[in-house]
Design an enzyme around this catalytic site. Sequence first.
Site, short mmCIF file in Angstrom:
data_model
loop_
_atom_site.label_atom_id
_atom_site.label_comp_id
_atom_site.label_asym_id
_atom_site.label_seq_id
_atom_site.Cartn_x
_atom_site.Cartn_y
_atom_site.Cartn_z
N ASP A 1 0.81 -1.22 0.00
CA ASP A 1 0.00 0.00 0.00
C ASP A 1 0.84 1.27 0.00
O ASP A 1 0.61 2.17 -0.80
CB ASP A 1 -0.93 0.02 1.22
CG ASP A 1 -2.02 -1.03 1.09
OD1 ASP A 1 -2.56 -1.18 -0.02
OD2 ASP A 1 -2.33 -1.68 2.10
N ARG B 1 1.93 4.87 17.24
CA ARG B 1 1.47 5.92 16.34
C ARG B 1 1.90 7.32 16.75
O ARG B 1 2.39 8.09 15.91
CB ARG B 1 -0.07 5.85 16.12
CG ARG B 1 -0.55 4.55 15.46
CD ARG B 1 0.21 4.22 14.20
NE ARG B 1 -0.32 3.07 13.47
CZ ARG B 1 0.27 1.88 13.38
NH1 ARG B 1 1.41 1.65 14.01
NH2 ARG B 1 -0.25 0.91 12.67
N ASP C 1 -6.08 3.68 13.48
CA ASP C 1 -4.78 4.29 13.20
C ASP C 1 -4.90 5.63 12.47
O ASP C 1 -4.13 6.55 12.72
CB ASP C 1 -3.90 3.31 12.42
CG ASP C 1 -3.44 2.15 13.29
OD1 ASP C 1 -3.30 2.36 14.51
OD2 ASP C 1 -3.23 1.04 12.77
N SER D 1 -3.75 -8.44 7.97
CA SER D 1 -3.17 -7.13 8.18
C SER D 1 -2.39 -7.20 9.49
O SER D 1 -2.95 -7.47 10.54
CB SER D 1 -4.28 -6.08 8.27
OG SER D 1 -3.74 -4.87 8.74
N1 ARG Z 1 -6.77 -2.94 16.51
C1 ARG Z 1 -5.46 -2.60 16.97
C2 ARG Z 1 -5.41 -1.16 17.36
O1 ARG Z 1 -6.24 -0.39 16.93
C3 ARG Z 1 -4.39 -2.98 16.00
C4 ARG Z 1 -4.26 -2.15 14.77
C5 ARG Z 1 -3.26 -2.74 13.88
N2 ARG Z 1 -3.04 -1.96 12.71
C6 ARG Z 1 -2.97 -2.47 11.50
N3 ARG Z 1 -2.76 -1.65 10.52
N4 ARG Z 1 -3.10 -3.74 11.28
O2 ARG Z 1 -4.58 -0.75 18.11
#
Ligand code: ARG
Length: 402
Positions: free
Chosen positions: A14, A95, A124, A175
């Site tokens: 991506d 993040r 995210d 993912s």
């Molecule tokens: N659900 C988790 C969170 O919001 C993990 C997110 C993982 N991100 C990803 N791009 N797969 O913290």
Amino acid sequence: MTERVVLAYSGGLDTSVAIGWIAAERDAEVVAVAIDVGQGGEDLDAIRDRALACGAVESLVVDARAEFADDYCLPALRANALYMDRYPLVSALSRPLIVKHLAAAARSTGATAVAHGCTGKGNDQVRFEVGLGALAPDLAVLAPVRDSGMTRDKAIAFAEERGLPIDVTKRSPYSVDQNLWGRAVETGFLEDPWHAPVEDLYSYTASPAVERAPDEVVVTFADGVPTALDGRALDVLAIVQQMNERAGAQGIGRLDMVEDRLVGIKSREVYEAPGALALITAHQELETLTVERDLARYKRQVEQRWSELVYDGLWFSPLRRALDAFVDTASAHVTGEVRMTLHGGRAVPTGRRSDVSLYDYGLATYDSDDTFDQTLAKGFVDLWGLPSRIAATRDAKAGGTP
Ligand code: ARG
């Protein structure tokens, strides 16, 4: 002057496609920034080169591992941070750090916008954009996957058309996001919450079901900061790395849960966070010995709120900072050692000691060196139960049952 855009670059499909996508769509120059938060895996030099091969005008790699350990994982450990009582905030913690480095890269390269590859369905995007809003509100935000139709199929077609150096067939069906504090796996067959995780989802942990000898570890803390393993002084980064190895080898830290995302969706998540969960277990254990009862009870509420704030993308908020000040004060005496047996998927504390312990042997013992004055207990119990007795008497008069 040509517009410059800083892109949060992972090296995957991506964000590799996003380089050319953004350049074409906005006639802009793209600066790729990859941040090392201890995700391991592919060599970061290879990732840096791939960004250039995909058309970036500049490609930066930032080693932020120690900063991530000290300024993000450590506050989470001291707050025993577990969203929904389980998830140690792996992605949510990285993040804000990534945002900080993206904003710095934008300043140093003269960019006026920052781009990320998040979809519109996750947390995210919120963490990136709310963080940027706090640190660099003048920068524009671009989200090509969410806002300009860069779907999976289009990304693959784009990569093939341009001959981008990414193997689209090697793409994982899940993912995945991983860093020093753990690893998150979503999507694919996991989207049915009844489907059990399969063994090959995992990479930080061995199967807890496999026979192996137990491992014993002693973790030393000073004011809530882990400072040594088995008596050997180490920095926080090394402690988390070594605990990932040792707890991971014992199958510790696997989670399978349905999570409440900020955007309102319930989502099925599989995590593995061996070091984080083993260290939180040790830290909580030492707190039982060294933190006064009411402070300990109150801290649990603070911990929950802290976890929700960080999960919800509000790292750069006044409340998170204020709660950190509370945690700091509450950690003042969390100094000492915890011994744990790591085995069969569990980190089990078997001993705790501290020079500033609140455990008083004389008060606790039932042996002859008892120093507790039991004659005081009778009056204490009478008065403690007084409000209940008064209420019960009133209820009985009114004919009700207490
Ligand atoms: N659900 C988790 C969170 O919001 C993990 C997110 C993982 N991100 C990803 N791009 N797969 O913290």
